[in-house]
Write a protein that holds these residues in place. Structure first.
Motif, PDB file in Angstrom:
ATOM      1  N   UNK A  22       0.812  -1.206   0.000  1.00  0.00           N
ATOM      2  CA  UNK A  22       0.000   0.000   0.000  1.00  0.00           C
ATOM      3  C   UNK A  22       0.851   1.264   0.000  1.00  0.00           C
ATOM      4  N   UNK A  23       1.939   1.258   0.774  1.00  0.00           N
ATOM      5  CA  UNK A  23       2.732   2.478   0.935  1.00  0.00           C
ATOM      6  C   UNK A  23       3.286   2.978  -0.391  1.00  0.00           C
ATOM      7  N   UNK A  24       3.900   2.091  -1.168  1.00  0.00           N
ATOM      8  CA  UNK A  24       4.468   2.541  -2.435  1.00  0.00           C
ATOM      9  C   UNK A  24       3.374   2.964  -3.413  1.00  0.00           C
ATOM     10  N   UNK A  25       2.213   2.303  -3.328  1.00  0.00           N
ATOM     11  CA  UNK A  25       1.077   2.703  -4.172  1.00  0.00           C
ATOM     12  C   UNK A  25       0.638   4.116  -3.843  1.00  0.00           C
ATOM     13  N   UNK A  26       0.450   4.404  -2.562  1.00  0.00           N
ATOM     14  CA  UNK A  26       0.025   5.742  -2.165  1.00  0.00           C
ATOM     15  C   UNK A  26       1.098   6.776  -2.468  1.00  0.00           C
ATOM     16  N   UNK A  27       2.353   6.428  -2.300  1.00  0.00           N
ATOM     17  CA  UNK A  27       3.424   7.400  -2.551  1.00  0.00           C
ATOM     18  C   UNK A  27       3.424   7.857  -3.999  1.00  0.00           C
ATOM     19  N   UNK A  28       3.341   6.923  -4.928  1.00  0.00           N
ATOM     20  CA  UNK A  28       3.355   7.293  -6.340  1.00  0.00           C
ATOM     21  C   UNK A  28       2.120   8.099  -6.696  1.00  0.00           C
ATOM     22  N   UNK A  29       0.948   7.624  -6.261  1.00  0.00           N
ATOM     23  CA  UNK A  29      -0.307   8.301  -6.596  1.00  0.00           C
ATOM     24  C   UNK A  29      -0.362   9.708  -6.016  1.00  0.00           C
ATOM     25  N   UNK A  30      -0.029   9.853  -4.745  1.00  0.00           N
ATOM     26  CA  UNK A  30      -0.182  11.148  -4.086  1.00  0.00           C
ATOM     27  C   UNK A  30       0.920  12.122  -4.478  1.00  0.00           C
ATOM     28  N   UNK A  31       2.115  11.617  -4.759  1.00  0.00           N
ATOM     29  CA  UNK A  31       3.141  12.508  -5.319  1.00  0.00           C
ATOM     30  C   UNK A  31       2.669  13.059  -6.660  1.00  0.00           C
ATOM     31  N   UNK A  32       2.070  12.168  -7.461  1.00  0.00           N
ATOM     32  CA  UNK A  32       1.543  12.605  -8.743  1.00  0.00           C
ATOM     33  C   UNK A  32       0.455  13.649  -8.579  1.00  0.00           C
ATOM     34  N   UNK A  33      -0.439  13.440  -7.612  1.00  0.00           N
ATOM     35  CA  UNK A  33      -1.506  14.404  -7.373  1.00  0.00           C
ATOM     36  C   UNK A  33      -0.954  15.743  -6.897  1.00  0.00           C
ATOM     37  N   UNK A  34       0.047  15.696  -6.025  1.00  0.00           N
ATOM     38  CA  UNK A  34       0.666  16.937  -5.545  1.00  0.00           C
ATOM     39  C   UNK A  34       1.350  17.677  -6.684  1.00  0.00           C
ATOM     40  N   UNK A  35       1.996  16.934  -7.585  1.00  0.00           N
ATOM     41  CA  UNK A  35       2.660  17.562  -8.719  1.00  0.00           C
ATOM     42  C   UNK A  35       1.659  18.264  -9.639  1.00  0.00           C
TER      43      UNK A  35
END
Length: 369
Positions: A22-35
């Motif tokens: 879950x952690x790596x999934x959320x990291x990629x998704x939420x970094x993308x959203x923040x960008x």
């Protein structure tokens, strides 16, 4: 999208990748959203097994908050209430109670992100409710699923989801990329122990290792039982933090992807490891499931193996030039279609559509407990 969104996520973990995907999934998704300009708050239950293995304790792309128990969630009620969208992830501790509380508080769109959809549906069929209860599915404005294909129809038709949308895992290309390191292993595998994945690991890695004593193999990941008989040419790495994943992939001639039984049965359920390896331009050997060819076509962007014989042939007969071409094709597909930013656009599109649908049909009230 008319303006940046304030998004609150309650997920299993963002701070620790230990023993979960879950952690790596959320990291990629939420970094993308923040960008893309969106504002993210992540609420994570503070549990000892993740507290002891935090590899991202202070993320720079969101407001990260820990809460000790269900009652402490009320301290974040204003943040949940005022958000444009609130997303509850699968396997959040006290998931059904968390969902009921969020539905009571939130004024914006409320979504569920099921990173374990086939497992969730199998549990619901058995009367188990670790992530959510069946009565709650129609209450979400949108149900995001790690699994696409026919599973989405089942969620809407049989379980009453207002809108079910595929939201696959993704990868951060800035972190997952070729490193140019020399090979250390001929075939490797990265994943937490799972009883229903172990037969495939035995068939597609351990048996080939026994047959090919001159080749080198590696298995990285926690929670493997002590009674597994590892061949002498198999290296074991108990835990590998995400920062070391690119190097790990780069040092393999081939990497193995194996899928949980429930996800094979459902189809259209790629694992994050599939995209990580692809982004690192490591040639992938994997088991087959329906929908795989729509993501990484067999023979062009990866190699499907059904048994140990297939793996042995790949390791001993496939020309290096073809291996490299397959790896390059996988990387091109992943960078074009499966990055965190690409997935974040899909997330926001789903949230916006759900918000528009609420105008026409307001969300139902929380059912009585």
């Amino acid at each position: 999208m008319t303006k940046p969104l304030d998004i609150v996520v309650l997920g299993l973990s963002l701070s620790s990748s230990w023993g979960n995907g879950h952690a790596t999934t959320f990291r990629a998704l939420l970094r993308g959203a923040a960008a893309l300009g969106h504002r993210i708050t992540f609420l994570e239950r503070d549990v000892p097994w993740y507290a002891d293995h935090r590899d991202l304790p202070d993320p720079d792309f969101c407001d990260f908050r820990l809460y000790p128990d269900l009652a402490a969630l009320d301290a974040h009620a204003a943040t949940i209430r005022d958000a444009d969208a609130v997303i509850v992830g699968s396997y959040v501790p006290d998931g059904p109670a968390v969902i009921d509380r969020v539905l009571e508080i939130a004024r914006g769109v409320v979504a569920f992100y099921d990173i374990d959809t086939p497992v969730t549906l199998a549990q619901l069929a058995r009367g188990e409710t670790p992530s959510l209860e069946a009565r709650q599915i129609p209450l979400f404005d949108v149900y995001f699923s790690f699994t696409g294909g026919p599973t989405l129809d089942r969620l809407e038709r049989d379980l009453g989801a207002r809108a079910a949308r595929a939201l696959y895992c993704s990868v951060e290309p800035e972190r997952y990329r070729p490193t140019g390191e020399p090979y250390a292993w001929d075939l490797g595998y990265l994943g937490t122990y799972s009883p229903d994945r172990q037969p495939a690991l035995e068939r597609l890695l351990l048996e080939p290792a026994r047959r090919l004593p001159d080749k080198r193999f590696v298995v990285a990941g926690p929670q493997y039982p002590d009674d597994i008989a590892w061949p002498d040419n198999v290296t074991r790495i108990p835990h590998l933090p995400p920062a070391e994943h690119p190097s790990f992939y780069a040092r393999q001639r081939f990497t193995l992807n194996v899928t949980r039984a429930d996800m094979i049965a459902a189809g259209f359920a790629p694992s994050v490891r599939l995209f990580e390896a692809g982004a690192c331009a490591t040639a992938i050997v994997g088991d087959y499931w329906e929908g795989l060819g729509t993501l990484l076509p067999d023979g062009a962007a990866m190699l499907v193996a059904h048994d140990a014989d297939d793996v042995v042939r790949i390791l001993t007969e496939l020309p290096a030039m073809r291996r490299d071409a397959i790896a390059a094709r996988a990387r091109a597909i992943v960078l074009a279609e499966h990055t965190g930013e690409a997935r974040a656009r899909e997330l926001v599109d789903g949230l916006e559509q759900a918000r528009a649908a609420r105008t026409a049909a307001p969300r139902k009230k929380v059912a009585a407990l």
